[in-house]
Design an enzyme around this catalytic site. Sequence first.
Site, PDB file in Angstrom:
ATOM      1  N   GLU A  94     -26.442  15.469  56.317  1.00 19.65           N
ATOM      2  CA  GLU A  94     -25.756  14.662  57.323  1.00 19.65           C
ATOM      3  C   GLU A  94     -25.298  15.474  58.534  1.00 19.65           C
ATOM      4  O   GLU A  94     -24.873  14.897  59.543  1.00 19.65           O
ATOM      5  CB  GLU A  94     -24.553  13.959  56.683  1.00 19.65           C
ATOM      6  CG  GLU A  94     -24.978  12.867  55.706  1.00 19.65           C
ATOM      7  CD  GLU A  94     -23.829  12.193  55.006  1.00 19.65           C
ATOM      8  OE1 GLU A  94     -22.716  12.759  55.003  1.00 19.65           O
ATOM      9  OE2 GLU A  94     -24.035  11.101  54.456  1.00 19.65           O
ATOM     10  N   GLU A 125     -29.589  23.536  35.322  1.00 21.79           N
ATOM     11  CA  GLU A 125     -28.358  24.219  35.717  1.00 21.79           C
ATOM     12  C   GLU A 125     -28.173  25.551  35.006  1.00 21.79           C
ATOM     13  O   GLU A 125     -27.400  26.396  35.443  1.00 21.79           O
ATOM     14  CB  GLU A 125     -27.144  23.330  35.474  1.00 21.79           C
ATOM     15  CG  GLU A 125     -26.734  23.158  34.038  1.00 21.79           C
ATOM     16  CD  GLU A 125     -25.433  22.385  33.915  1.00 21.79           C
ATOM     17  OE1 GLU A 125     -24.521  22.906  33.251  1.00 21.79           O
ATOM     18  OE2 GLU A 125     -25.325  21.280  34.481  1.00 21.79           O
TER      19      GLU A 125
END
Length: 331
Positions: A94, A125
């Site tokens: 963004e 992860e």
Amino acid sequence: MPPAPKTPEAPEALDTLATEARREGGAEIDLLPTVELARLMNAEDRTVPEAVAAALPAIAAAVDAIVERMRRGGRLVYAGAGTAGRLGVLDASECPPTFDTAPGQVVGLIAGGPAALTSALEGAEDDRAAAVADLAALDLTAADTVIGVSASGRTPYALAAVEHARALGALTVALVGNRGSALGEAAEHRIEVVTGPELLAGSTRLKAGTAQKLVLNTVSTIVMVRLGKTYGDLMVDLRATNAKLRARSRRIVAVATGAAPADADAALAATGGRAKDAILLLLAGVDAPTAAALLARHGGVLRDALRDAPPGTLCEAPPGAPPGAPGDAPG
């Protein structure tokens, strides 16, 4: 030093984490009426801003350090897994439309790569080597900043990213949901936002994830304000790539200068749709190339460019516009 081998989290180690604990009275929430369950969840969510508020001094210190690096050409990199990784990628994605950041200036890395954005690749992860490889692909330097995001504060991917970045001299920040975490210990700056047990025990996409989103919003927004990407509360560096954003650019230029819509459109057309340049063109009475040169001379900071405008050219800014140089000169 090579990264440590992948090691699964010891179940007993999780028992000490606030993010893994069970909240009191949670054993029968599935029996509650829907509206009562919604009220309970809303009450839990209302505690998140308070937890973020407690971490504001640490957030501010990290922001100031990040800005200093980025003024030297450094990049801001988020690294996380699962929800934390997705939120980092979201925040990074963004920044270009909101602040016209350069390609690669703000980067989000998620364990498992782009596929993990839409699919649960939870095993990724644990891969420390992947974090090192992802940073190596960016050619990370000492001018850059890496923020490791992890609710538990011990996610191997985020931990390896921070450790590797720090070894290279990059600035490192830990955004975690528990105190005294391994990730917090590894980073130079530690942002601990302790939101406590989740409505669903261990589901850190809830309060912990909301806290991460709030902190990432705060960090990236204030960093961009400090870099001159705004003028007051106006997003003067936004990229007008659709009809809504073009209308917003016109409104920004009009608010900052008091120009009529037609004049704002003309200024935007002359400056290739760049609101910041259009504002300078209108307030300083200069042409588009001069506006661009003034902004380039001052690192894109509109206030500084206005102060450096030719004497006697500045027009009075309208009421409600950001205070600054235009108001100091006659119209």
